[in-house]
Every structure is written in C-alpha cells, then in structure tokens.
Design a protein around this motif. Structure first.
Motif, PDB file in Angstrom:
ATOM      1  N   ASP A  49     -18.944   3.369   1.098  1.00 32.81           N
ATOM      2  CA  ASP A  49     -19.208   3.113   2.521  1.00 32.81           C
ATOM      3  C   ASP A  49     -19.047   4.266   3.669  1.00 32.81           C
ATOM      4  OD1 ASP A  49     -20.101   1.644   4.541  1.00 32.81           O
ATOM      5  OD2 ASP A  49     -18.875  -0.153   4.565  1.00 32.81           O
ATOM      6  N   ALA A  50     -20.173   4.541   3.986  1.00 34.81           N
ATOM      7  CA  ALA A  50     -19.961   5.792   5.090  1.00 34.81           C
ATOM      8  C   ALA A  50     -19.248   5.164   6.485  1.00 34.81           C
ATOM      9  CB  ALA A  50     -21.190   6.569   5.368  1.00 34.81           C
ATOM     10  N   THR A  51     -19.255   3.901   6.563  1.00 33.50           N
ATOM     11  CA  THR A  51     -18.640   3.386   7.738  1.00 33.50           C
ATOM     12  C   THR A  51     -17.140   3.319   7.797  1.00 33.50           C
ATOM     13  OG1 THR A  51     -18.911   1.146   6.943  1.00 33.50           O
ATOM     14  CG2 THR A  51     -20.800   2.071   8.358  1.00 33.50           C
ATOM     15  N   VAL A  52     -16.752   3.619   6.602  1.00 36.60           N
ATOM     16  CA  VAL A  52     -15.194   3.650   6.320  1.00 36.60           C
ATOM     17  C   VAL A  52     -14.713   5.063   6.133  1.00 36.60           C
ATOM     18  CG1 VAL A  52     -13.222   3.003   4.962  1.00 36.60           C
ATOM     19  CG2 VAL A  52     -15.147   1.397   5.256  1.00 36.60           C
ATOM     20  N   SER A  53     -13.880   5.631   7.073  1.00 36.87           N
ATOM     21  CA  SER A  53     -13.461   6.964   7.151  1.00 36.87           C
ATOM     22  C   SER A  53     -11.916   7.007   7.544  1.00 36.87           C
ATOM     23  CB  SER A  53     -14.269   7.730   8.169  1.00 36.87           C
ATOM     24  OG  SER A  53     -14.366   7.386   9.431  1.00 36.87           O
ATOM     25  N   GLY A  54     -11.255   7.904   6.754  1.00 36.59           N
ATOM     26  CA  GLY A  54      -9.846   8.000   7.124  1.00 36.59           C
ATOM     27  C   GLY A  54      -9.077   6.875   6.358  1.00 36.59           C
ATOM     28  N   GLY A  55      -7.756   7.029   6.710  1.00 41.50           N
ATOM     29  CA  GLY A  55      -7.048   5.842   6.219  1.00 41.50           C
ATOM     30  C   GLY A  55      -6.646   6.008   4.864  1.00 41.50           C
ATOM     31  N   GLY A  56      -7.147   6.732   4.097  1.00 40.65           N
ATOM     32  CA  GLY A  56      -6.925   6.873   2.657  1.00 40.65           C
ATOM     33  C   GLY A  56      -7.456   5.818   1.817  1.00 40.65           C
ATOM     34  N   PHE A  57      -8.351   5.107   2.570  1.00 37.15           N
ATOM     35  CA  PHE A  57      -9.011   4.049   1.699  1.00 37.15           C
ATOM     36  C   PHE A  57     -10.592   3.949   1.722  1.00 37.15           C
ATOM     37  CE2 PHE A  57      -5.145   2.162   4.020  1.00 37.15           C
ATOM     38  CZ  PHE A  57      -4.274   2.393   2.676  1.00 37.15           C
ATOM     39  N   SER A  58     -11.213   3.292   0.826  1.00 40.41           N
ATOM     40  CA  SER A  58     -12.602   3.477   0.596  1.00 40.41           C
ATOM     41  C   SER A  58     -13.067   2.095   0.200  1.00 40.41           C
ATOM     42  CB  SER A  58     -13.164   4.557  -0.285  1.00 40.41           C
ATOM     43  OG  SER A  58     -12.639   5.647  -0.058  1.00 40.41           O
ATOM     44  N   LEU A  59     -14.286   1.733   0.718  1.00 38.80           N
ATOM     45  CA  LEU A  59     -14.914   0.291   0.242  1.00 38.80           C
ATOM     46  C   LEU A  59     -15.897   0.890  -0.466  1.00 38.80           C
ATOM     47  CD1 LEU A  59     -15.357  -2.705   0.475  1.00 38.80           C
ATOM     48  CD2 LEU A  59     -16.948  -2.148   2.239  1.00 38.80           C
ATOM     49  N   VAL A  60     -15.792   0.230  -1.775  1.00 36.63           N
ATOM     50  CA  VAL A  60     -16.765   0.724  -2.980  1.00 36.63           C
ATOM     51  C   VAL A  60     -17.837  -0.239  -3.364  1.00 36.63           C
ATOM     52  CG1 VAL A  60     -16.877   1.539  -5.344  1.00 36.63           C
ATOM     53  CG2 VAL A  60     -14.924   2.406  -3.802  1.00 36.63           C
ATOM     54  N   LEU A  61     -18.859   0.117  -3.639  1.00 41.19           N
ATOM     55  CA  LEU A  61     -19.934  -0.888  -4.358  1.00 41.19           C
ATOM     56  C   LEU A  61     -20.290  -0.292  -5.861  1.00 41.19           C
ATOM     57  CD1 LEU A  61     -21.763  -3.424  -3.987  1.00 41.19           C
ATOM     58  CD2 LEU A  61     -23.653  -1.952  -3.360  1.00 41.19           C
ATOM     59  N   ARG A  62     -20.126  -1.086  -6.557  1.00 40.22           N
ATOM     60  CA  ARG A  62     -20.409  -0.675  -8.071  1.00 40.22           C
ATOM     61  C   ARG A  62     -21.418  -1.582  -8.600  1.00 40.22           C
ATOM     62  NH1 ARG A  62     -15.509  -0.113 -12.281  1.00 40.22           N
ATOM     63  NH2 ARG A  62     -15.316   1.725 -11.259  1.00 40.22           N
ATOM     64  N   LEU A  63     -22.522  -0.833  -9.019  1.00 37.14           N
ATOM     65  CA  LEU A  63     -23.551  -1.518  -9.789  1.00 37.14           C
ATOM     66  C   LEU A  63     -23.533  -1.576 -11.151  1.00 37.14           C
ATOM     67  CD1 LEU A  63     -26.509   0.414  -7.699  1.00 37.14           C
ATOM     68  CD2 LEU A  63     -25.073  -1.536  -7.115  1.00 37.14           C
ATOM     69  N   THR A  64     -23.657  -2.580 -11.745  1.00 39.17           N
ATOM     70  CA  THR A  64     -23.882  -2.771 -13.190  1.00 39.17           C
ATOM     71  C   THR A  64     -25.014  -3.468 -13.692  1.00 39.17           C
ATOM     72  OG1 THR A  64     -22.645  -4.761 -13.462  1.00 39.17           O
ATOM     73  CG2 THR A  64     -21.298  -2.743 -13.289  1.00 39.17           C
ATOM     74  N   LYS A  65     -25.249  -3.903 -15.045  1.00 37.32           N
ATOM     75  CA  LYS A  65     -26.384  -4.674 -15.348  1.00 37.32           C
ATOM     76  C   LYS A  65     -26.319  -5.781 -14.773  1.00 37.32           C
ATOM     77  CE  LYS A  65     -28.952  -5.625 -19.501  1.00 37.32           C
ATOM     78  NZ  LYS A  65     -28.840  -5.516 -21.096  1.00 37.32           N
ATOM     79  N   ARG A  66     -25.332  -6.625 -14.408  1.00 36.43           N
ATOM     80  CA  ARG A  66     -25.335  -7.971 -14.065  1.00 36.43           C
ATOM     81  C   ARG A  66     -24.750  -8.458 -12.673  1.00 36.43           C
ATOM     82  NH1 ARG A  66     -23.701  -8.037 -19.606  1.00 36.43           N
ATOM     83  NH2 ARG A  66     -24.852  -9.433 -20.848  1.00 36.43           N
ATOM     84  N   SER A  67     -24.240  -7.238 -12.062  1.00 37.47           N
ATOM     85  CA  SER A  67     -23.618  -7.510 -10.872  1.00 37.47           C
ATOM     86  C   SER A  67     -23.697  -6.322  -9.774  1.00 37.47           C
ATOM     87  CB  SER A  67     -22.308  -8.191 -10.776  1.00 37.47           C
ATOM     88  OG  SER A  67     -21.455  -7.315 -11.551  1.00 37.47           O
ATOM     89  N   LYS A  68     -23.294  -6.590  -8.579  1.00 40.89           N
ATOM     90  CA  LYS A  68     -22.921  -5.604  -7.446  1.00 40.89           C
ATOM     91  C   LYS A  68     -21.808  -6.142  -6.983  1.00 40.89           C
ATOM     92  CE  LYS A  68     -28.063  -5.001  -6.610  1.00 40.89           C
ATOM     93  NZ  LYS A  68     -29.107  -5.090  -5.486  1.00 40.89           N
ATOM     94  N   VAL A  69     -20.684  -5.160  -7.305  1.00 43.10           N
ATOM     95  CA  VAL A  69     -19.282  -5.681  -6.750  1.00 43.10           C
ATOM     96  C   VAL A  69     -18.610  -4.751  -6.098  1.00 43.10           C
ATOM     97  CG1 VAL A  69     -16.870  -6.484  -7.932  1.00 43.10           C
ATOM     98  CG2 VAL A  69     -19.033  -6.667  -9.148  1.00 43.10           C
ATOM     99  N   PHE A  70     -18.012  -5.435  -5.143  1.00 40.41           N
ATOM    100  CA  PHE A  70     -17.123  -4.620  -3.995  1.00 40.41           C
ATOM    101  C   PHE A  70     -15.672  -4.379  -4.602  1.00 40.41           C
ATOM    102  CE2 PHE A  70     -20.139  -6.892  -1.176  1.00 40.41           C
ATOM    103  CZ  PHE A  70     -20.886  -6.018  -0.568  1.00 40.41           C
TER     104      PHE A  70
END
Length: 525
Positions: A49-70
C-alpha cells in the motif's frame, strides 16, 4: 459475478490499476482497485500500500487463487495475517476474519503500535545480563515461544537453569546482545579445563558427549532470544559438528539379559519405591518406550481391556509419530489396575496417567520418580551402577528386531530403521558363529547354519530379478561389504533395511518407478 483468474506470469498491474502506481508491486490501495484485481491461478502475488510509508511497516495485499488477504509486514520479521478482504457493505457486517480496506487499515495501525511496544521491550531485555535473563524471564519465554522444531517445550526442571549458568560461567555477566560466535571457542576451552567436584573432590574433564548436551541447551536458549527479538540472530547456531564424539560410534550398546516377567515381579513385590515410578519402569521394560513417553503419557492411553499402550505424537517429541504397542502381560495390567485405585493416582485436569502431587507446572511427575526402584533393580540383578533404565529400550528393540525385522521393529519403537540399526541393536558375537563356520569351513555346513539361525534371524531370497533398474543398481551397491548367509539369500533384517532405504529414496524423489516394486514388498501382499 464469476472470479477472474489468470496465470501469475500474465499479470500486469497497469492492466487493472491505472493511477497512483509507484512500482510494479506498489499502488495506493482503494476498494474499487482491489475489486478489479484478478485472482492468481498458481502461487501468489504481493502488493504494498503506497499510502503507508516509513515506520518500518507495510500493509500488504496477497492475491491467491481463492482469496485476497491483508498482511502486516515489518521490515525485519515475518508477515502477520490481518484477514481476508471483502468488499465494503452498507450493513457494515462482515464474517469473522474478513475485513474491508478501512477495517484492515485500523487493524494494521493497532498491530504497528503493538509491534513498537514489543520491539522496545525486546531491546530492553537484550541489555540484560544472561544471569538476570535466566533468573527472571527464560522460564516464561519457554512457555510461549516456539523452539526450533516448531513446538512449545516448557522448562520442566529448574535444575536446567543451574546447569546453563554453570556451563556459561565465563559469560554469565555478559549482556544477551553481546553473544558472539567467538564464545564457542572459549566455551570449549573452559569445558575442557579439568575441574574438581566440590562434593567428592574428583577432578574431571567434560566429555564431548556432555559438551554437546551443554551446547544444545545453551544454543536453544539463544534461539529463543532470537525469536523474541532480544538479538537479531543467534551467532552460536550451527556448531554441532564441533562436538562429535568419535568414541560414541564404537561404544557398545548395552542390553539386559533378564526375563521381563521375573523383572516385573521383583519390581512390584520386593523393590522399594513409588508405585507410579514402578509402573513407569515396567512400561519401559515391556514396551521399550522412552522414559518421557511413559511419565508424560495420559490415562486414556493405557487401554487395559485392549492390553494396548498408545503413544501420542504430542509426547513422542523426537519423531512426532503416534504408535500403539500391545503389552501381552496380565501381570503388568493387574498392577496398572492396582495403581489406578491407589493414592498415587488421582484424576487431574491434564488427564495425566502419572499426575504430580507437588502440583508441578507440567502437571506430571518427572523421571526422578523411578530412582529408588531402579537402584534396587540394579543391585538385585547385578547391573552396573552406571547402567540406565533407558537400556531396556535397547533390550526390547534388539529382541523385537530378531523376530520381525528392522522395518517393523522401527515402527514399534518409534524410530527410523537406520537409527534403530545404529543406536539400538546389540551385536551378539555368539549368534554369528554358525554363519562364520559355514564361511570358514565350506558349504558343507550351510544346512547347519540355516537350522541354527532360523529362530534368531530368518533368511529370505534376495535377487535383483524384477527390480527396476534404479533399485537394481542400489541393490548391488548395498550388498557390498555385507556378510550374506548364502548365494541369492539375505537375512530378513538386511532385506528389511534395504527396502526401507529404497522407500525413503522413493519418497524423496531420488529413485523413480519403484512404487510397484515397493508395494509388492509389503507384508500385506
């Protein structure tokens, strides 16, 4: 609306997100943009997520065959699942484990705050001396932090802490964060320096075997420190090879020449000691179990009517495999019944067969409960004072292998065939005399060999006929250096071990086209 699923290699982010894309894996998360993204047929793709910057943490979205997971992802550390994405609803009702983007961002901020607090606490603990950590925190960490094999293993005996302090004497006042791989060399020098026992005045040097045990316990402690983020990594990890005991492989395997029924009757009718300890010892004698597989076991696993002992995978920590061992002794089970109606046993929340009257943290007794009875057995049967009750496992394994072969015996005692052969089977020279006579005196004695060895180590036909090429090649190599009873013959234990090795190689994909051949070696065929 049907899901859109595409191959990972065909995915191009700009086909679905046209604005606010900073990199091929980073864009500004929005509900409409996440909805447009397809699912991935095989594997997964991660986006930040480009809206999260700095702090040493990232919000990630993972795409798979069955789901989209944060996911929450720290710069240094493993990702932590937040939940699966679900499109925002007017009712604001989401099933457990599902989040809209707004909800995921709120949860992400909570985890960031928790992580900051955790890192601050970890950094503080890293400044502690090893001595303080052992006194104040290590026992608690072992209750919640997984060890290297993925399990939780609490400290059951506080003597372990005393032993670690003694073994780490040169560094006990050092900070946890000061640990360095150069300590290994200094520890070995310290352990190999002769020291006088203050109790009896005997001067000893720590053996390689004892050094290995000390290293294993210390290394485990620093692995816990690494997982707790007190240190970035464990620099002492991976030095097991320095503690190889060359004499260990030449050490004679000890077995006991005693009738099990006579041993049990002495144990229960004459020997002193705790009745719980006697049942544990009897179980080791009759079933060849590890001592911990007896005293950590549960009441329901002592199946009196079936005359069966069940070893669950949760207490078989070395192999993580469950197994059942029939115990065909009416006398043994009669003593189990007496024990269950005695004051030594009481129903407990853990369901332990051998609950602790001292209300220990684990809820069960320790191996020390067998001490008095085992001391009496050693004296009565003429065992050495240094002999171990654990050697009943060697005795059991040796006897069972002679009857059913290596592969079946390994399943019964809960070990791999190669481990059984290396550490548990005692080689009896007298049993080889008929075979050697046949070799040394010619073929005239072959019939005698067959008659003399049939009860102890059955012979089977062993030819390469019908073997797949890869198995045939391995077979010819395996025979080299073996003492075989006759042409195209093998002892059953040798054959069972060969089949076991081929099965392992087949499972690892190192030998192909062996499935049919292995199936035909099964005792069920």
């Amino acid at each position: 609306m049907a899901k859109m699923i595409i191959k990972k290699e065909d995915f191009i982010l700009s086909d679905y997100i046209s604005k606010n894309v900073t990199k091929q894996s980073t864009f500004m998360f929005k509900e409409i943009g996440i909805k447009k993204l397809p699912y991935i047929e095989k594997g997964s793709k991660d986006f930040f997520d480009a809206t999260v910057s700095g702090g040493g943490f990232s919000l990630v979205l993972r795409l798979t065959k069955r789901s989209k997971v944060f996911y929450f992802k720290p710069t240094n550390g493993s990702m932590k699942k937040i939940g699966s994405w679900q499109e925002r609803t007017d009712s604001c009702h989401y099933p457990s484990g599902f989040y809209s983007l707004a909800m995921a961002r709120v949860e992400f901020k909570k985890i960031c705050s928790q992580w900051d607090n955790f890192c601050a606490e970890s950094a503080t603990t890293g400044e502690w001396t090893i001595e303080r950590y052992l006194d104040e925190k290590y026992v608690e960490d072992r209750k919640s932090i997984k060890i290297k094999n993925g399990g939780i293993k609490p400290i059951e005996n506080l003597k372990v802490l005393k032993a670690i302090k003694s073994d780490l004497t040169p560094f006990i006042k050092k900070r946890i964060k000061d640990v360095d791989e150069v300590w290994i060399k200094e520890l070995i020098e310290y352990w190999e320096t002769p020291k006088e026992n203050p109790t009896n005045g005997v001067v000893k040097v720590k053996s390689k075997r004892s050094q290995r045990k000390s290293y294993t316990v210390i290394n485990s402690m620093f692995n816990i420190c690494s997982k707790a983020k007190y240190i970035t990594h464990n620099p002492l990890d991976g030095f097991n090879y320095l503690f190889k005991d060359e004499e260990e492989y030449e050490r004679e395997i000890n077995t006991y020449d005693v009738n099990p029924d006579i041993a049990l009757r002495f144990l229960f009718e004459e020997a002193p000691g705790n009745l719980a300890g006697k049942i544990i010892l009897a179980t080791m004698i009759m079933a060849g179990v590890r001592n911990c597989e007896a005293y950590r076991n549960f009441r329901l696993n002592f199946q009196i009517e079936k005359k069966n002992l069940h070893i669950p995978s949760s207490i078989s920590r070395k192999t993580k495999k469950k197994r059942d061992i029939p115990i065909e002794s009416d006398y043994y089970w009669s003593q189990v019944i007496i024990y269950l109606s005695s004051s030594y046993y009481f129903e407990n929340d853990h369901g332990h067969m051998f609950p602790s009257h001292k209300m220990s943290e684990t809820g069960h007794v320790t191996e020390g409960v067998i001490r008095d009875s085992w001391k009496a057995m050693k004296l009565n049967f003429g065992f050495l004072t240094t002999d171990r009750a654990y050697d009943f496992r060697h005795t059991f394994a040796t006897k069972v292998t002679k009857k059913v072969g290596v592969e079946t015996a390994a399943k019964i005692i809960g070990d791999k065939p190669e481990t059984l052969m290396k550490y548990y089977l005692k080689h009896e020279i007298d049993e080889t005399r008929p075979l050697l006579a046949a070799i040394q005196n010619g073929s005239a004695n072959r019939q005698l060999v067959k008659e003399d060895t049939s009860d102890t180590n059955d012979m089977v036909q062993a030819t390469a006929l019908g073997m797949p090429d890869a198995v045939k090649e391995a077979f010819e190599t395996y025979k080299n250096g073996k003492v075989l009873p006759n042409y195209n013959m093998m002892y059953k234990s040798q054959w069972d071990l060969f089949v076991s090795k081929i099965r392992q190689l087949s499972e690892k994909g190192k030998i192909k086209d062996a499935d049919m051949w292995l199936m035909l070696q099964s005792e069920d065929v």
